[in-house]
Design a protein around this motif. Structure first.
Motif, PDB file in Angstrom:
ATOM      1  N   LEU A   1       0.850  -1.184   0.000  1.00 18.28           N
ATOM      2  CA  LEU A   1       0.000   0.000   0.000  1.00 18.28           C
ATOM      3  C   LEU A   1       0.884   1.231   0.000  1.00 18.28           C
ATOM      4  CD1 LEU A   1      -2.573  -1.129   2.724  1.00 18.28           C
ATOM      5  CD2 LEU A   1      -2.744  -1.407   0.250  1.00 18.28           C
ATOM      6  N   ARG A   2       0.748   2.045  -1.026  1.00 12.54           N
ATOM      7  CA  ARG A   2       1.550   3.278  -1.108  1.00 12.54           C
ATOM      8  C   ARG A   2       0.759   4.427  -0.507  1.00 12.54           C
ATOM      9  NH1 ARG A   2       3.033   4.036  -6.820  1.00 12.54           N
ATOM     10  NH2 ARG A   2       4.774   2.650  -6.335  1.00 12.54           N
ATOM     11  N   SER A   3       1.383   5.158   0.382  1.00 17.28           N
ATOM     12  CA  SER A   3       0.729   6.253   1.079  1.00 17.28           C
ATOM     13  C   SER A   3       0.846   7.539   0.268  1.00 17.28           C
ATOM     14  CB  SER A   3       1.382   6.456   2.456  1.00 17.28           C
ATOM     15  OG  SER A   3       0.875   7.605   3.091  1.00 17.28           O
ATOM     16  N   LEU A   4      -0.309   8.129  -0.048  1.00 17.52           N
ATOM     17  CA  LEU A   4      -0.341   9.358  -0.834  1.00 17.52           C
ATOM     18  C   LEU A   4      -1.145  10.418  -0.085  1.00 17.52           C
ATOM     19  CD1 LEU A   4      -1.119   7.844  -4.356  1.00 17.52           C
ATOM     20  CD2 LEU A   4       1.106   8.578  -3.496  1.00 17.52           C
TER      21      LEU A   4
ATOM     22  N   PRO B   1       6.009  -0.997   7.626  1.00 12.05           N
ATOM     23  CA  PRO B   1       6.327   0.182   6.812  1.00 12.05           C
ATOM     24  C   PRO B   1       7.611  -0.024   6.013  1.00 12.05           C
ATOM     25  CG  PRO B   1       6.914   0.572   9.105  1.00 12.05           C
ATOM     26  CD  PRO B   1       6.235  -0.776   9.057  1.00 12.05           C
ATOM     27  N   VAL B   2       7.605   0.524   4.805  1.00 11.77           N
ATOM     28  CA  VAL B   2       8.801   0.545   3.953  1.00 11.77           C
ATOM     29  C   VAL B   2       9.010   2.003   3.562  1.00 11.77           C
ATOM     30  CG1 VAL B   2       9.888  -0.303   1.848  1.00 11.77           C
ATOM     31  CG2 VAL B   2       8.283  -1.775   3.098  1.00 11.77           C
ATOM     32  N   ILE B   3       9.879   2.665   4.284  1.00 15.94           N
ATOM     33  CA  ILE B   3      10.052   4.107   4.125  1.00 15.94           C
ATOM     34  C   ILE B   3      11.461   4.402   3.630  1.00 15.94           C
ATOM     35  CG2 ILE B   3      10.051   6.333   5.310  1.00 15.94           C
ATOM     36  CD1 ILE B   3       7.941   5.198   7.203  1.00 15.94           C
ATOM     37  N   VAL B   4      11.530   5.072   2.475  1.00 11.05           N
ATOM     38  CA  VAL B   4      12.797   5.444   1.851  1.00 11.05           C
ATOM     39  C   VAL B   4      12.727   6.922   1.503  1.00 11.05           C
ATOM     40  CG1 VAL B   4      14.320   5.074  -0.135  1.00 11.05           C
ATOM     41  CG2 VAL B   4      13.170   3.131   0.929  1.00 11.05           C
ATOM     42  N   GLU B   5      13.804   7.640   1.739  1.00 14.32           N
ATOM     43  CA  GLU B   5      13.840   9.078   1.508  1.00 14.32           C
ATOM     44  C   GLU B   5      13.462   9.411   0.066  1.00 14.32           C
ATOM     45  OE1 GLU B   5      16.940  12.847   2.117  1.00 14.32           O
ATOM     46  OE2 GLU B   5      17.650  10.786   2.273  1.00 14.32           O
ATOM     47  N   ARG B   6      12.636  10.453  -0.093  1.00 20.24           N
ATOM     48  CA  ARG B   6      12.215  11.000  -1.383  1.00 20.24           C
ATOM     49  C   ARG B   6      11.318  10.051  -2.183  1.00 20.24           C
ATOM     50  NH1 ARG B   6      16.723  14.394  -4.568  1.00 20.24           N
ATOM     51  NH2 ARG B   6      17.444  12.322  -5.156  1.00 20.24           N
ATOM     52  N   ARG B   7      10.726   9.073  -1.494  1.00 26.87           N
ATOM     53  CA  ARG B   7       9.744   8.195  -2.131  1.00 26.87           C
ATOM     54  C   ARG B   7       8.484   8.175  -1.274  1.00 26.87           C
ATOM     55  NH1 ARG B   7      11.913   4.811  -6.117  1.00 26.87           N
ATOM     56  NH2 ARG B   7       9.914   3.731  -6.112  1.00 26.87           N
ATOM     57  N   PRO B   8       7.305   8.011  -1.887  1.00 29.04           N
ATOM     58  CA  PRO B   8       6.097   7.882  -1.068  1.00 29.04           C
ATOM     59  C   PRO B   8       6.220   6.681  -0.131  1.00 29.04           C
ATOM     60  CG  PRO B   8       5.537   8.175  -3.393  1.00 29.04           C
ATOM     61  CD  PRO B   8       7.017   7.946  -3.326  1.00 29.04           C
ATOM     62  N   PRO B   9       5.887   6.826   1.134  1.00 22.27           N
ATOM     63  CA  PRO B   9       5.957   5.684   2.062  1.00 22.27           C
ATOM     64  C   PRO B   9       5.065   4.538   1.590  1.00 22.27           C
ATOM     65  CG  PRO B   9       5.610   7.748   3.249  1.00 22.27           C
ATOM     66  CD  PRO B   9       5.423   8.054   1.806  1.00 22.27           C
TER      67      PRO B   9
ATOM     68  N   ASN C   1       6.820   4.269  12.025  1.00 18.17           N
ATOM     69  CA  ASN C   1       7.829   3.574  11.234  1.00 18.17           C
ATOM     70  C   ASN C   1       8.227   2.258  11.912  1.00 18.17           C
ATOM     71  OD1 ASN C   1       9.616   2.990   9.180  1.00 18.17           O
ATOM     72  ND2 ASN C   1      11.226   4.375   9.923  1.00 18.17           N
ATOM     73  N   ARG C   2       7.217   1.451  12.258  1.00 18.07           N
ATOM     74  CA  ARG C   2       7.483   0.181  12.924  1.00 18.07           C
ATOM     75  C   ARG C   2       6.422  -0.844  12.541  1.00 18.07           C
ATOM     76  NH1 ARG C   2       4.301  -0.611  17.542  1.00 18.07           N
ATOM     77  NH2 ARG C   2       3.056   1.183  18.195  1.00 18.07           N
ATOM     78  N   HIS C   3       6.783  -2.098  12.705  1.00 20.23           N
ATOM     79  CA  HIS C   3       5.881  -3.202  12.418  1.00 20.23           C
ATOM     80  C   HIS C   3       4.743  -3.202  13.445  1.00 20.23           C
ATOM     81  CE1 HIS C   3       5.269  -7.848  12.706  1.00 20.23           C
ATOM     82  NE2 HIS C   3       4.308  -7.288  12.012  1.00 20.23           N
ATOM     83  N   VAL C   4       3.518  -3.221  12.945  1.00 18.85           N
ATOM     84  CA  VAL C   4       2.347  -3.256  13.813  1.00 18.85           C
ATOM     85  C   VAL C   4       1.578  -4.535  13.524  1.00 18.85           C
ATOM     86  CG1 VAL C   4       0.144  -2.166  14.368  1.00 18.85           C
ATOM     87  CG2 VAL C   4       2.183  -0.752  14.014  1.00 18.85           C
ATOM     88  N   GLU C   5       1.253  -5.283  14.584  1.00 20.14           N
ATOM     89  CA  GLU C   5       0.484  -6.514  14.462  1.00 20.14           C
ATOM     90  C   GLU C   5      -0.759  -6.403  15.335  1.00 20.14           C
ATOM     91  OE1 GLU C   5       0.888 -11.289  15.565  1.00 20.14           O
ATOM     92  OE2 GLU C   5       2.668  -9.990  15.505  1.00 20.14           O
ATOM     93  N   VAL C   6      -1.932  -6.613  14.730  1.00 20.67           N
ATOM     94  CA  VAL C   6      -3.193  -6.517  15.472  1.00 20.67           C
ATOM     95  C   VAL C   6      -4.051  -7.737  15.142  1.00 20.67           C
ATOM     96  CG1 VAL C   6      -3.184  -3.995  15.550  1.00 20.67           C
ATOM     97  CG2 VAL C   6      -4.286  -5.166  13.643  1.00 20.67           C
ATOM     98  N   LEU C   7      -5.035  -7.972  15.993  1.00 21.32           N
ATOM     99  CA  LEU C   7      -5.970  -9.079  15.782  1.00 21.32           C
ATOM    100  C   LEU C   7      -7.270  -8.528  15.220  1.00 21.32           C
ATOM    101  CD1 LEU C   7      -6.502 -12.131  16.183  1.00 21.32           C
ATOM    102  CD2 LEU C   7      -7.514 -11.524  18.418  1.00 21.32           C
ATOM    103  N   ASP C   8      -7.668  -9.039  14.048  1.00 17.36           N
ATOM    104  CA  ASP C   8      -8.928  -8.645  13.440  1.00 17.36           C
ATOM    105  C   ASP C   8     -10.059  -9.318  14.217  1.00 17.36           C
ATOM    106  OD1 ASP C   8     -11.264  -8.486  11.809  1.00 17.36           O
ATOM    107  OD2 ASP C   8      -9.999  -8.126  10.062  1.00 17.36           O
TER     108      ASP C   8
ATOM    109  N   LEU D   1      -0.708   3.873  12.451  1.00 18.27           N
ATOM    110  CA  LEU D   1       0.284   3.675  13.510  1.00 18.27           C
ATOM    111  C   LEU D   1       1.603   3.177  12.937  1.00 18.27           C
ATOM    112  CD1 LEU D   1       0.733   3.751  16.568  1.00 18.27           C
ATOM    113  CD2 LEU D   1      -0.086   1.393  16.672  1.00 18.27           C
ATOM    114  N   ALA D   2       1.524   2.246  11.978  1.00 22.57           N
ATOM    115  CA  ALA D   2       2.741   1.727  11.357  1.00 22.57           C
ATOM    116  C   ALA D   2       3.473   2.814  10.584  1.00 22.57           C
ATOM    117  CB  ALA D   2       2.402   0.557  10.438  1.00 22.57           C
ATOM    118  N   LEU D   3       2.730   3.635   9.857  1.00 24.02           N
ATOM    119  CA  LEU D   3       3.351   4.691   9.070  1.00 24.02           C
ATOM    120  C   LEU D   3       3.983   5.756   9.959  1.00 24.02           C
ATOM    121  CD1 LEU D   3       0.857   5.354   6.119  1.00 24.02           C
ATOM    122  CD2 LEU D   3       3.223   4.588   5.937  1.00 24.02           C
ATOM    123  N   ARG D   4       3.219   6.223  10.932  1.00 18.42           N
ATOM    124  CA  ARG D   4       3.706   7.317  11.769  1.00 18.42           C
ATOM    125  C   ARG D   4       4.842   6.882  12.680  1.00 18.42           C
ATOM    126  NH1 ARG D   4      -2.226   9.855  13.462  1.00 18.42           N
ATOM    127  NH2 ARG D   4      -2.658  10.832  11.439  1.00 18.42           N
TER     128      ARG D   4
END
Length: 346
Positions: free
Chosen positions: A45-48, A112-120, A94-101, A89-92
């Motif tokens: 999922l790309r964050s825009l 999260p996969v966050i790299v400088e100058r790219r959409p998270p 920048n950590r792995h979040v695991e929840v129970l549906d 929560l994962a985006l803000r």
């Protein structure tokens, strides 16, 4: 999860790392995880961001349908999700979040996969056990390293926009996607859901009298103008639009599907934003733009060439204008060249 044999895992890594662009790398990674994991859904999922400050997530993944077959989200198509708390929560953080549906009683993982100058981006999957989680975290790090490695090669060093080399790749991918959707439509199969929203449009933008700026104020101020124009572009266009520095004082924008009226309004808004901006030392700067609907072309050069013709018309008729190639042809202001027909599909 039954653990894959070390050699099988190594072969998988070798296959993934042969890829030379992030779309192919991502697709190969999804196919690998589909084969390795007992999960019903895998998605990137790309964050825009949106002008209103909300966050939209572009679906780049795949999910298993009730019959067991996998449904792939076309990398060119947009599927918007309401941003759930765990994803935020994962985006803000920048950590792995695991929840129970609570509904499905499945574990939901957001990495999260966050790299400088790219959409998270987020790697999102459902189900699996602790071994699955560790494996996915490892592959997510591999993907993050790959993005960091290729990011500089895709970007213009001065403005941070996508570069000319990336433009051709992006256009070819859109044209190929468009051909697939037309073939699906001819076969009675539902294609890209965005096609009903309009057409792709490409605009070539040129800074008016840029040579005078360089000659009169120096290249340092010229570079500052280029940088500021790029920043205004990022504020003026939509999150899903692609922005490129084409070379020198020329830029290219690829609008995601919309109507022609809306496309011209978007480019006109950018023109007005540039004209209204006070550039340090230089003062007023304007831009001219040529626009073309480009998803009917067989080659990227055809679309860019016709947008250039509309741009030259704007330059020759006073500058600081936006003109559409199709409108100029329809009005007789431009004459379609016979050789142009060879590069159009429809």
């Amino acid at each position: 999860m039954s653990q894959p044999a070390p050699q099988d895992l190594m072969d998988t890594v070798i296959a993934i790392t042969r890829k030379r662009n992030c779309e192919d790398f991502r697709s190969c990674l999804i196919e690998t995880l589909m084969a390795l994991l007992q999960t019903q859904e895998i998605a990137f999922l790309r964050s825009l961001p949106t002008p209103s400050g909300d966050t939209l997530l572009q679906d780049l993944g795949a999910r298993r349908e009730p019959g067991g077959a996998w449904h792939y989200a076309d990398g060119e198509s947009l599927r918007w999700y309401a941003v759930e708390d765990s994803l935020q929560l994962a985006l803000r953080g920048n950590r792995h979040v695991e929840v129970l549906d609570a509904v499905s009683d499945e574990r939901v993982h957001c990495i999260p996969v966050i790299v400088e100058r790219r959409p998270p981006e987020l790697l999102y999957f459902r189900g699996g056990d602790a071994g699955d989680s560790r494996l996915v975290l490892g592959f997510a790090q591999l993907y993050r390293n790959f993005l960091a490695l290729i990011s500089d090669g895709e970007r213009d060093a001065l403005t941070g926009l996508l570069n000319r080399k990336t433009l051709e790749t992006s256009i070819r991918r859109i044209l190929e996607s468009n051909l697939r959707n037309r073939a699906r439509g001819a076969a009675g199969i539902r294609g890209d859901r965005r096609t009903s929203a309009g057409d792709y449009f490409l605009g070539v933008i040129d800074i008016d009298y840029f040579k005078r700026i360089n000659d009169g104020f120096g290249h340092l101020y010229g570079d500052e103008v280029l940088l500021l124009v790029a920043q205004i572009m990022q504020r003026s266009f939509r999150a899903e639009d692609l922005l490129f520095r084409y070379g020198g004082e020329e830029f290219v924008v690829v609008l995601s599907p919309t109507s022609k009226t809306q496309a011209l309004q978007i480019f006109e808004r950018f023109r007005q934003n540039i004209a209204a901006h006070a550039f340090p030392q230089v003062g007023r700067v304007t831009v001219s733009t040529g626009v073309v609907r480009f998803d009917r072309y067989a080659l990227p050069a055809g679309a860019v060439g016709h947008a250039d013709q509309a741009l030259y018309y704007a330059k020759a008729h006073g500058r600081n204008q936006v003109h559409c190639y199709e409108d100029l042809i329809a009005s007789g202001a431009l004459i379609r060249r016979k050789r142009d027909s060879a590069i159009e599909l429809f």
